[in-house]
Design a protein around this motif. Structure first.
Motif, PDB file in Angstrom:
ATOM      1  N   TYR A   1      -6.523  12.265  11.085  1.00 15.52           N
ATOM      2  CA  TYR A   1      -7.124  10.939  10.977  1.00 15.52           C
ATOM      3  C   TYR A   1      -6.018   9.974  10.570  1.00 15.52           C
ATOM      4  O   TYR A   1      -5.217  10.282   9.691  1.00 15.52           O
ATOM      5  CB  TYR A   1      -8.240  10.944   9.927  1.00 15.52           C
ATOM      6  CG  TYR A   1      -9.319  11.953  10.248  1.00 15.52           C
ATOM      7  CD1 TYR A   1     -10.335  11.635  11.138  1.00 15.52           C
ATOM      8  CD2 TYR A   1      -9.290  13.227   9.697  1.00 15.52           C
ATOM      9  CE1 TYR A   1     -11.315  12.568  11.458  1.00 15.52           C
ATOM     10  CE2 TYR A   1     -10.274  14.163  10.004  1.00 15.52           C
ATOM     11  CZ  TYR A   1     -11.273  13.823  10.888  1.00 15.52           C
ATOM     12  OH  TYR A   1     -12.238  14.749  11.201  1.00 15.52           O
ATOM     13  N   ALA A   2      -5.985   8.804  11.217  1.00 16.05           N
ATOM     14  CA  ALA A   2      -4.911   7.865  10.922  1.00 16.05           C
ATOM     15  C   ALA A   2      -5.426   6.433  10.897  1.00 16.05           C
ATOM     16  O   ALA A   2      -6.396   6.082  11.574  1.00 16.05           O
ATOM     17  CB  ALA A   2      -3.808   7.978  11.973  1.00 16.05           C
ATOM     18  N   ASP A   3      -4.742   5.629  10.107  1.00 12.88           N
ATOM     19  CA  ASP A   3      -4.961   4.191  10.056  1.00 12.88           C
ATOM     20  C   ASP A   3      -3.676   3.553  10.580  1.00 12.88           C
ATOM     21  O   ASP A   3      -2.658   3.547   9.891  1.00 12.88           O
ATOM     22  CB  ASP A   3      -5.248   3.744   8.625  1.00 12.88           C
ATOM     23  CG  ASP A   3      -5.525   2.264   8.503  1.00 12.88           C
ATOM     24  OD1 ASP A   3      -5.131   1.480   9.414  1.00 12.88           O
ATOM     25  OD2 ASP A   3      -6.123   1.856   7.486  1.00 12.88           O
ATOM     26  N   VAL A   4      -3.717   3.069  11.808  1.00 15.77           N
ATOM     27  CA  VAL A   4      -2.498   2.574  12.449  1.00 15.77           C
ATOM     28  C   VAL A   4      -2.071   1.203  11.934  1.00 15.77           C
ATOM     29  O   VAL A   4      -1.008   0.716  12.301  1.00 15.77           O
ATOM     30  CB  VAL A   4      -2.606   2.581  13.993  1.00 15.77           C
ATOM     31  CG1 VAL A   4      -2.842   3.993  14.497  1.00 15.77           C
ATOM     32  CG2 VAL A   4      -3.712   1.646  14.479  1.00 15.77           C
ATOM     33  N   TYR A   5      -2.892   0.572  11.089  1.00 19.18           N
ATOM     34  CA  TYR A   5      -2.517  -0.706  10.503  1.00 19.18           C
ATOM     35  C   TYR A   5      -1.812  -0.555   9.173  1.00 19.18           C
ATOM     36  O   TYR A   5      -1.173  -1.467   8.685  1.00 19.18           O
ATOM     37  CB  TYR A   5      -3.741  -1.605  10.320  1.00 19.18           C
ATOM     38  CG  TYR A   5      -4.328  -2.083  11.637  1.00 19.18           C
ATOM     39  CD1 TYR A   5      -3.541  -2.317  12.759  1.00 19.18           C
ATOM     40  CD2 TYR A   5      -5.680  -2.308  11.762  1.00 19.18           C
ATOM     41  CE1 TYR A   5      -4.067  -2.740  13.948  1.00 19.18           C
ATOM     42  CE2 TYR A   5      -6.236  -2.748  12.957  1.00 19.18           C
ATOM     43  CZ  TYR A   5      -5.418  -2.956  14.038  1.00 19.18           C
ATOM     44  OH  TYR A   5      -5.960  -3.402  15.227  1.00 19.18           O
ATOM     45  N   ARG A   6      -1.918   0.624   8.548  1.00 21.47           N
ATOM     46  CA  ARG A   6      -1.223   0.880   7.282  1.00 21.47           C
ATOM     47  C   ARG A   6      -0.040   1.782   7.555  1.00 21.47           C
ATOM     48  O   ARG A   6      -0.137   2.742   8.313  1.00 21.47           O
ATOM     49  CB  ARG A   6      -2.159   1.565   6.289  1.00 21.47           C
ATOM     50  CG  ARG A   6      -3.195   0.616   5.756  1.00 21.47           C
ATOM     51  CD  ARG A   6      -4.002   1.176   4.592  1.00 21.47           C
ATOM     52  NE  ARG A   6      -3.567   2.455   4.108  1.00 21.47           N
ATOM     53  CZ  ARG A   6      -4.375   3.377   3.644  1.00 21.47           C
ATOM     54  NH1 ARG A   6      -5.675   3.185   3.615  1.00 21.47           N
ATOM     55  NH2 ARG A   6      -3.909   4.523   3.194  1.00 21.47           N
ATOM     56  N   SER A   7       1.071   1.498   6.912  1.00 27.67           N
ATOM     57  CA  SER A   7       2.262   2.314   7.128  1.00 27.67           C
ATOM     58  C   SER A   7       2.178   3.613   6.325  1.00 27.67           C
ATOM     59  O   SER A   7       1.400   3.713   5.380  1.00 27.67           O
ATOM     60  CB  SER A   7       3.523   1.551   6.761  1.00 27.67           C
ATOM     61  OG  SER A   7       3.510   1.242   5.399  1.00 27.67           O
ATOM     62  N   GLY A   8       3.015   4.581   6.728  1.00 31.11           N
ATOM     63  CA  GLY A   8       3.060   5.876   6.055  1.00 31.11           C
ATOM     64  C   GLY A   8       3.660   5.793   4.673  1.00 31.11           C
ATOM     65  O   GLY A   8       4.029   4.714   4.184  1.00 31.11           O
ATOM     66  N   THR A   9       3.792   6.948   4.049  1.00 28.73           N
ATOM     67  CA  THR A   9       4.244   6.979   2.659  1.00 28.73           C
ATOM     68  C   THR A   9       5.752   7.093   2.526  1.00 28.73           C
ATOM     69  O   THR A   9       6.282   7.024   1.439  1.00 28.73           O
ATOM     70  CB  THR A   9       3.582   8.165   1.935  1.00 28.73           C
ATOM     71  OG1 THR A   9       3.904   9.370   2.640  1.00 28.73           O
ATOM     72  CG2 THR A   9       2.086   7.990   1.864  1.00 28.73           C
TER      73      THR A   9
END
Length: 68
Positions: A59-67
């Motif tokens: 599951y991913a949120d493409v508007y938030r960047s990774g860690t």
């Protein structure tokens, strides 16, 4: 696997079903995704009897960047 409505309830949320030849490749892809976007991270790998390769659902949120 059924996609739960909450996982795609707003723009930018995606469900990715990934199939790869082996676990190392699959984990490399999941790691790359989590570096780019906010994701569910490295999830358990599944094998389906009688079908080639290994699978994972991320599951991913493409508007938030990774860690990273």
């Amino acid at each position: 696997m059924k996609t739960d409505e909450q996982h795609v309830a707003e723009p930018g949320l995606v469900v990715l079903d990934i199939t790869a030849a082996d676990e190392d490749t699959l984990r490399t892809v999941m790691d790359g995704l989590q570096q780019r976007w906010a994701t569910s991270g490295i999830v358990p790998v599944r094998r389906l009897p009688g079908e080639p390769g290994v699978r994972a659902r991320v599951y991913a949120d493409v508007y938030r960047s990774g860690t990273r």
